[in-house]
Motif scaffolding. Structure first.
Motif: not given
Length: 78
Positions: A33-34, A36-38, A40-41
């Motif tokens: 999850d971490f 994936s968030r990185c 996307k950012s």
């Protein structure tokens, strides 16, 4: 002091928050999850196109590299 992450990429030792082995940590949902968030950012940088072995979390981004976590630790403290 700078630490080489491979392929002519270096970061300040003081900017490194953590060094992780991809094979051992990517089985955890929270890690995926971490990352994936990185992704996307646009905060993930691939040091090499070779098979990744580790990822390095820094103050402002994450580096994914084909250099093992143990090797990077040796470069920091060795």
């Amino acid at each position: 002091m700078y630490v080489s992450l491979g392929s002519d990429v270096s970061v300040l030792k003081s900017d490194i928050i953590g060094i992780f082995d991809i094979e051992k940590t990517s089985v955890e949902k929270s890690v995926n999850d971490f990352l994936s968030r990185c992704q996307k950012s646009n905060k993930i940088y691939y040091v090499s196109l070779d098979m990744p072995k580790s990822f390095i979390v820094c103050n402002d981004c994450v580096y994914i590299t084909n250099v093992s976590a143990a090797t990077i630790l040796r470069r920091m403290f060795g």
